[in-house]
Design an enzyme around this catalytic site. Structure first.
Site, short mmCIF file in Angstrom:
data_model
loop_
_atom_site.label_atom_id
_atom_site.label_comp_id
_atom_site.label_asym_id
_atom_site.label_seq_id
_atom_site.Cartn_x
_atom_site.Cartn_y
_atom_site.Cartn_z
N SER A 143 -58.10 -13.71 38.54
CA SER A 143 -58.08 -15.04 37.96
C SER A 143 -57.50 -16.08 38.93
O SER A 143 -57.71 -17.27 38.76
CB SER A 143 -57.27 -15.04 36.67
N ASP A 385 -47.34 -19.75 31.25
CA ASP A 385 -48.07 -19.27 32.41
C ASP A 385 -47.38 -19.77 33.67
O ASP A 385 -47.47 -20.96 34.00
CB ASP A 385 -49.52 -19.77 32.38
N HIS A 388 -50.65 -18.90 37.36
CA HIS A 388 -51.77 -19.74 37.82
C HIS A 388 -51.27 -21.14 38.11
O HIS A 388 -50.09 -21.44 37.91
CB HIS A 388 -52.87 -19.75 36.76
#
Ligand code: NAG
Ligand code: NAG
Ligand code: NAG
Length: 410
Positions: A143, A385, A388
């Site tokens: 990702s 998160d 990312h």
């Protein structure tokens, strides 16, 4: 929006399970959780190391094939706005479109990476497009690969419009865009191990990797690719059983097999991937984005898991431990492949962004991976998160370096 309760449901059992593990294991498990969460998947990251950029002084060569070490430098304030935002770019994944999800601060947008020993040209969308016209650029990995590609598409989209021509797989794991103006093709291939593998599932709570075989999902298309960016690593932290030539080589956090850790395994997977490219014999640029650190501080599901709003200063944090080992595994395998491919038409480069990324604790979505997480006040659990990158965000700089890297040829 597609939000809400999957989070609660997913986390309760997960947390119980986590209590059985040493803390060190927990982040990896959380990462996997992120990757499997439907709202939360692939992105891209790249580390950059550029060969020749107007050296001002002669720095000690930390990589043998680099005259200017981009990794030495600092984030400095800039007034220049990012090339795009969530309104001008349609391809930002929801959980990374931080402003659209209510992130209130803007300071994290106004920093640029300034290498100590060379100049880093600003990103030119038209220069990038010229460079890749009539070419096929593929991002292969997890990702973070997707995160980097989406950043790149947004940066280029300020000059020309990408057309989505193919999509497949759950959560858009495989997609392809064309910029018709330049006949430039960009693809993303989901392949978090790079080699053949079976992702963990409800039945089998560990990944299975087959280290001698490149994953055909991307390798079958090698004959069509001109520029290949690999970005993987975080999935190697999860529990797994490793196979090589039909035998069990060992495992990581599993039962019944010998623990062998994951640094060498990551190296083997890279080697297999690189060999498959060399064997193909086609002229190609291969770039490895190095491992980028996560920035969890304290509990990942509590307010403030990565709440910083400014970069670290040069020297405030050093790359060490697992982050450095994963970076090193990548850099060393690229060096080997580079030597192996000396007489071939494949050019290997490393986009060494590990340290550059380490200094950006402020660049993650944090709680804004979900829309307006505090609309009803601050709950007891706040999912974060810290892996990312917001778009726009620090990952844009990876692509700035990527352009410089591939424009230099050798
Ligand atoms: C996005 O960028 C456009 C063009 O630069 C600008 O007009 C618009 O106000 C920006 N939107 C946001 C939400 O910042
Ligand atoms: C368009 O690009 C592809 C590579 O992605 C190439 O094979 C093809 O020949 C190009 N088409 C033209 C008309 O140049
Ligand atoms: C480990 O071995 C035991 C005993 O043979 C077996 O019951 C168990 O299922 C094995 N675990 C895994 C994950 O294969």
């Amino acid at each position: 929006m597609e939000s809400s309760n999957p989070i609660e449901e997913l986390h309760q059992p997960l947390l119980k399970k986590l209590l059985c593990y040493p803390l060190y294991v927990i982040f990896p498990i959380l990462l996997i959780h992120f990757y499997l969460d439907p709202f939360y998947s692939s992105s891209t990251n790249i580390i950059i190391q550029t060969p020749f950029t107007n050296p001002i002084t002669t720095p000690p060569p930390s990589l043998p094939f680099s005259l200017c070490d981009y990794t030495e430098g600092e984030w400095v304030p800039t007034e220049a706005a990012p090339l795009y935002n969530g309104s001008t770019c349609a391809t930002i994944k929801n959980g990374q479109n931080c402003m659209a999800y209510g992130r209130p601060d803007r300071d994290f947008l106004f920093w640029r990476w300034r290498p100590s020993h060379c100049d880093l040209p600003s990103f030119s969308p038209s220069a990038f497009l010229r460079l890749v016209s009539n070419k096929h650029v593929a991002f292969v990995g997890d990702s973070l690969a997707r995160n980097q590609l989406e950043s790149l598409l947004c940066m280029i989209a300020s000059a020309a419009e990408p057309h989505l021509v193919y999509t497949s797989g759950e959560d858009n794991k495989f997609r392809r865009w064309i910029f018709p103006s330049h006949n430039a093709t960009f693809s993303i291939y989901w392949s978090p191990f790079l080699v053949k593998g079976i992702e963990k599932s409800a039945e089998k709570n560990f990944n299975q990797l087959f280290l001698e075989s490149a994953n055909e999902i991307w390798a079958k298309d090698l004959k069509d690719l001109d520029i290949l960016v690999f970005s993987a690593g975080h999935w190697f932290l999860h529990s797994a059983v490793y196979y090589q030539n039909g035998d069990v080589l060992g495992c990581h956090y599993c039962e019944n097999h010998t623990e062998i850790g994951f640094y060498d395994v990551f190296g083997k997977a890279l080697k297999t991937a690189f060999e498959s490219v060399i064997e193909r014999g086609r002229e190609m640029d291969v770039i490895l984005t190095t491992f980028t650190p996560a920035h969890f501080e304290g509990d990942w599901d509590k307010l403030g898991a990565c709440a910083k709003t400014a970069p670290y200063k040069e020297g405030e944090k050093i790359l060490e431990g697992m982050n450095e080992e994963m970076r090193r595994a990548g850099v060393e395998r690229v060096q080997e492949a580079r030597a192996r491919a000396r007489d071939s038409k494949v050019r290997f480069r490393v986009l060494d962004v590990s340290k550059i990324a380490l200094l950006r604790p402020d660049g993650h979505p944090g709680p804004y991976m979900n829309p307006y997480p505090f609309a009803n006040g601050v709950g007891e659990h706040v999912q974060n998160d810290c892996v990312h990158w917001c778009l726009p965000g620090p990952v844009d700089a990876w692509n700035q370096i990527l352009l410089d890297l591939i424009s230099r040829g050798s």
